[in-house]
Design a protein around this motif. Structure first.
Motif, PDB file in Angstrom:
ATOM      1  N   GLY A  38       0.847  -1.206   0.000  1.00 53.55           N
ATOM      2  CA  GLY A  38       0.000   0.000   0.000  1.00 53.55           C
ATOM      3  C   GLY A  38       0.873   1.244   0.000  1.00 53.55           C
ATOM      4  O   GLY A  38       1.472   1.603  -1.010  1.00 53.55           O
ATOM      5  N   ASN A  39       1.001   1.863   1.169  1.00 52.20           N
ATOM      6  CA  ASN A  39       1.849   3.067   1.238  1.00 52.20           C
ATOM      7  C   ASN A  39       3.274   2.739   0.782  1.00 52.20           C
ATOM      8  O   ASN A  39       3.945   3.555   0.159  1.00 52.20           O
ATOM      9  N   SER A  40       3.706   1.552   1.174  1.00 53.66           N
ATOM     10  CA  SER A  40       5.049   1.058   0.796  1.00 53.66           C
ATOM     11  C   SER A  40       4.905  -0.371   0.293  1.00 53.66           C
ATOM     12  O   SER A  40       3.845  -0.984   0.422  1.00 53.66           O
ATOM     13  N   CYS A 123      -8.163  -2.842  10.350  1.00 51.58           N
ATOM     14  CA  CYS A 123      -7.593  -2.854   8.996  1.00 51.58           C
ATOM     15  C   CYS A 123      -7.339  -1.417   8.560  1.00 51.58           C
ATOM     16  O   CYS A 123      -8.291  -0.646   8.416  1.00 51.58           O
ATOM     17  N   ILE A 124      -6.047  -1.067   8.388  1.00 47.47           N
ATOM     18  CA  ILE A 124      -5.739   0.318   8.050  1.00 47.47           C
ATOM     19  C   ILE A 124      -4.913   0.424   6.767  1.00 47.47           C
ATOM     20  O   ILE A 124      -4.203   1.405   6.544  1.00 47.47           O
ATOM     21  N   GLY A 125      -5.018  -0.597   5.932  1.00 45.50           N
ATOM     22  CA  GLY A 125      -4.362  -0.588   4.623  1.00 45.50           C
ATOM     23  C   GLY A 125      -5.314  -1.186   3.595  1.00 45.50           C
ATOM     24  O   GLY A 125      -6.462  -1.510   3.918  1.00 45.50           O
ATOM     25  N   PRO A 126      -4.853  -1.367   2.353  1.00 41.14           N
ATOM     26  CA  PRO A 126      -5.663  -2.114   1.390  1.00 41.14           C
ATOM     27  C   PRO A 126      -6.029  -3.486   1.957  1.00 41.14           C
ATOM     28  O   PRO A 126      -5.280  -4.064   2.728  1.00 41.14           O
ATOM     29  N   PHE A 166      -7.620   5.882  -1.004  1.00 43.54           N
ATOM     30  CA  PHE A 166      -6.454   5.059  -1.348  1.00 43.54           C
ATOM     31  C   PHE A 166      -6.675   3.568  -1.059  1.00 43.54           C
ATOM     32  O   PHE A 166      -6.490   2.722  -1.944  1.00 43.54           O
ATOM     33  N   ASN A 167      -7.045   3.190   0.158  1.00 47.22           N
ATOM     34  CA  ASN A 167      -7.106   1.771   0.524  1.00 47.22           C
ATOM     35  C   ASN A 167      -8.111   1.002  -0.342  1.00 47.22           C
ATOM     36  O   ASN A 167      -7.851  -0.128  -0.768  1.00 47.22           O
ATOM     37  N   THR A 168      -9.264   1.634  -0.636  1.00 38.95           N
ATOM     38  CA  THR A 168     -10.252   0.914  -1.459  1.00 38.95           C
ATOM     39  C   THR A 168      -9.898   1.015  -2.934  1.00 38.95           C
ATOM     40  O   THR A 168     -10.232   0.129  -3.724  1.00 38.95           O
ATOM     41  N   ASN A 240      -5.487   9.468   9.444  1.00 36.02           N
ATOM     42  CA  ASN A 240      -6.603   8.539   9.241  1.00 36.02           C
ATOM     43  C   ASN A 240      -6.554   7.329  10.182  1.00 36.02           C
ATOM     44  O   ASN A 240      -7.543   6.952  10.797  1.00 36.02           O
ATOM     45  N   ASP A 241      -5.379   6.700  10.244  1.00 34.02           N
ATOM     46  CA  ASP A 241      -5.282   5.405  10.920  1.00 34.02           C
ATOM     47  C   ASP A 241      -5.381   5.496  12.444  1.00 34.02           C
ATOM     48  O   ASP A 241      -6.072   4.654  13.051  1.00 34.02           O
ATOM     49  N   PRO A 242      -4.765   6.486  13.085  1.00 32.45           N
ATOM     50  CA  PRO A 242      -4.956   6.593  14.548  1.00 32.45           C
ATOM     51  C   PRO A 242      -6.412   6.814  14.941  1.00 32.45           C
ATOM     52  O   PRO A 242      -6.867   6.262  15.948  1.00 32.45           O
TER      53      PRO A 242
HETATM   54 CA    CA Z   1      -2.658   2.849   6.209  1.00 33.51          CA
END
Ligand code: CA
Ligand code: RIB
Length: 315
Positions: A38-40, A123-126, A166-168, A240-242
């Motif tokens: 995702g981010n990386s 869940c905080i990524g794709p 981004f994730n979706t 977003n994630d926190p």
């Molecule tokens: Ca994330």
């Protein structure tokens, strides 16, 4: 009652802040991390997860490497947002610990099936790892206690395309599988996260504490703030994630609606766009709780207090 959390993550700057918040919150026990592209890249995200845990003296928490590419879509990473190393300008020592051998999706299955009704999945990524886990072991749907997902944009515009978050957008097919799985989902979309801006003044408050934690937060978020200023004219950065993590133990930070939510797979301009059936036009039952209202500064105060506490621990 301590909540047992497993975190599926693509570290990433705001992912790293969510990991730190989990470690600073006595309400939860962070039992493991599965890493997703995702981010990386998954490889770099795994290193970042190990390094952030070591920074916070939590290297006992296991990290599992997961899927490296989306289910169907081509790979899309975000170095312009999170930096080539995935943690902005921050530099952390190479981790002394290694990831577990088990695949991240298998970790999710084993953890949930071994503790029926007890595991909170965040869940905080794709959603590639989670979708893969559902396909491998469909029973995780009724055995997971609850699922918190950072993703989507309901009434809010996108942050990756004009329509999609981004994730979706990165793995819309995985999001579709998870959204329609029957899992007990709480969704934290951009509608609420874009109200939660970590401001330069918030960072200056943390920098009153001389600590490797506050230095990391400063170096990581300085890059993230530059991105938000250049691309979106935002003074600060959207964490977003926190916020998503915080709702596991402080749900009252947000207001929710039970809605039927779907994600567009048509492949056109709205690919990966999430949408809610507010007027019940599809006759389909609600498939998730969606956070659509938030108390941003209550959340930010919680985040800052917890980071101050973590930073004051002996290093
Ligand atoms: Ca994330
Ligand atoms: O759109 C924001 C989300 O995508 C966050 O989880 C961020 O870390 C990226 O994964």
């Amino acid at each position: 009652m301590t909540k047992h959390i497993i975190l599926d993550t693509d570290p990433g700057i705001d992912d790293s802040l969510a990991i730190l918040l989990a470690l600073a919150s006595p309400e939860i026990s962070l039992d493991g991390l599965s890493v997703v592209h995702g981010n990386s890249s998954t490889a770099l995200g795994t290193v970042n997860a190990l390094s952030v845990l070591e920074l916070a003296k939590a290297s006992h928490i296991p990290v599992y490497k997961g899927c490296e590419i989306p289910l169907v879509q081509p790979s899309l990473l975000a170095p312009e947002t999170h930096g080539e190393q995935g943690i902005g300008y921050a530099k952390l020592p190479a981790p002394q610990t290694s990831p577990q051998v088990q695949h991240g999706s298998d970790f999710l299955i084993e953890e949930i099936m071994s503790k029926p009704g007890e595991v909170t999945l965040v869940c905080i990524g794709p959603l590639t790892n989670v979708a893969m886990a559902i396909r491998k072991e469909p029973r995780i749907v009724e055995n997971v206690k609850e699922v918190f997902i950072m993703g989507g944009a309901i009434r809010h515009g996108g942050n990756t395309t004009p329509l999609a978050e981004f994730n979706t957008f990165v793995d819309p097919h995985a999001a579709h599988i998870v959204f329609h799985s029957g899992m007990p989902i709480t969704l934290t979309p951009l509608d609420v996260t874009y109200q939660c801006i970590f401001l330069p003044d918030d960072l200056n408050r943390l920098l009153k504490i001389d600590s490797s934690i506050t230095k990391f937060i400063a170096d990581a978020t300085r890059f993230y703030m530059e991105f938000h200023d250049e691309y979106q004219k935002i003074d600060g950065c959207v964490i977003n994630d926190p916020l998503t993590l915080a709702l596991t133990f402080m749900p009252e930070l947000c207001d929710y609606q039970e809605l039927y939510v779907d994600v567009d797979l048509s492949g056109g301009v709205s690919m990966g766009k999430t949408f809610a059936d507010f007027y019940r036009m599809t006759d389909k039952p609600a498939n998730m709780k969606v956070a659509l209202g938030v108390r941003p500064r209550d959340f930010m105060e919680l985040f800052l207090e917890r980071m101050e506490k973590l930073a004051k621990l002996p290093s």
